[in-house]
Design a protein around this motif. Structure first.
Motif, short mmCIF file in Angstrom:
data_model
loop_
_atom_site.label_atom_id
_atom_site.label_comp_id
_atom_site.label_asym_id
_atom_site.label_seq_id
_atom_site.Cartn_x
_atom_site.Cartn_y
_atom_site.Cartn_z
N TYR A 1 0.87 -1.17 0.00
CA TYR A 1 0.00 0.00 0.00
C TYR A 1 0.91 1.22 0.00
N LEU B 1 -3.80 1.27 -3.41
CA LEU B 1 -4.13 0.12 -2.57
C LEU B 1 -4.22 -1.15 -3.41
N ALA C 1 0.55 -0.08 6.10
CA ALA C 1 -0.87 -0.08 6.42
C ALA C 1 -1.07 0.78 7.66
N GLN C 2 -1.13 0.16 8.83
CA GLN C 2 -1.25 0.97 10.04
C GLN C 2 0.04 1.72 10.34
N LYS C 3 1.14 1.06 10.16
CA LYS C 3 2.45 1.64 10.49
C LYS C 3 3.09 2.07 9.18
N LEU C 4 3.10 3.38 8.92
CA LEU C 4 3.65 3.88 7.68
C LEU C 4 5.15 4.04 7.78
N PHE D 1 8.13 6.00 5.92
CA PHE D 1 8.29 7.15 5.03
C PHE D 1 9.69 7.19 4.43
N GLY D 2 9.75 7.78 3.23
CA GLY D 2 11.03 8.12 2.65
C GLY D 2 11.57 9.40 3.28
#
Lengths: 110, 116
Positions: free
Chosen positions: A32, A51, A95-98, A100-101
């Motif tokens: 996702y 998604l 999902a819940q825990k993103l 990031f770059g």
């Protein structure tokens, strides 16, 4: 484990020019993907998300991104940028825990 | 419908003091996430909570940091005995539906913590 690499820390472009911000990801689970924009001293605003389904995703403010599974990429594009697009852009996976770059700072020159 | 609210927006603490950061999720949202953004870096996940429960705290430093989301009131991120390295922007996000990948996280404006 999941990770995101944004290949460019800064991208300067001229107003009304096209722009592409690059994002590569790795993920061992369902993918996702998200692009967020952060204006100075503000929180993050969702631009678009992938998604499932169509690999070309359209978002707000004229942005779009293409999910490429074989190249594990999710590059963000806009055909013609405006001064108001000056901001930091973050690609994220999860999902819940993103995850990031590092972010890409887009600066628009008149 | 008000967005995610965080306060204070700016917080200055001296080394050794405690910092309390508050986050009120959007109306109807029962899940809260905390992220930390160090200067010139992306956001790093810290903790994921629902009312009265910590779901995932894998990103929380082992010492000095704690988070809660009580049945009533905002979520609190607490940092004890702050050090200069804690200086960062702390963002809270909330989502409406638990456990689904379709969840969109809505972010607050952040609290910028400066440790002198």
């Amino acid at each position: 484990a999941q990770s995101v690499t944004q290949l460019d820390s800064q991208v300067p472009v001229f107003e009304e020019a096209p722009v592409e911000l690059r994002c590569n990801y790795s993920s061992s689970v369902s993918v996702y993907l998200f692009w967020y924009v952060q204006y100075p001293n503000q929180g993050l605003q969702l631009l678009l998300k992938y998604l499932s389904g169509s690999t070309l995703v359209k978002g707000i403010n004229g942005f779009e991104a293409e999910f490429n599974k074989s190249q594990t990429s999710f590059h963000l594009r806009k055909p013609s940028v405006h001064i108001s697009d000056t901001a930091e852009y973050f690609c994220a996976v999860g999902a819940q825990k993103l995850v990031f770059g590092q972010g890409t700072r887009l600066t628009i020159n008149p | 419908n008000a967005g995610v609210m965080q306060n204070p927006r700016h917080l200055v603490r001296r080394r050794g003091q405690e910092a309390r950061l508050r986050c009120s999720p959007m109306k109807g949202h029962s899940h809260v996430y905390w992220y930390r953004q160090l200067p010139e870096e992306g956001l790093k996940f810290m903790v994921y909570l629902q009312k009265e429960n910590i779901i995932d705290e894998s990103g929380m430093p082992k010492e000095r940091f704690s988070a809660e989301f009580p049945k009533e009131g905002p979520s609190i991120l607490r940092i004890q005995q702050v050090v200069r390295g804690d200086s960062a922007a702390y963002f809270c996000a909330s989502s409406p539906i638990p456990g689904l990948a379709l969840n969109e996280q809505f972010f607050g404006p952040g609290t910028r913590l400066t440790v002198l």
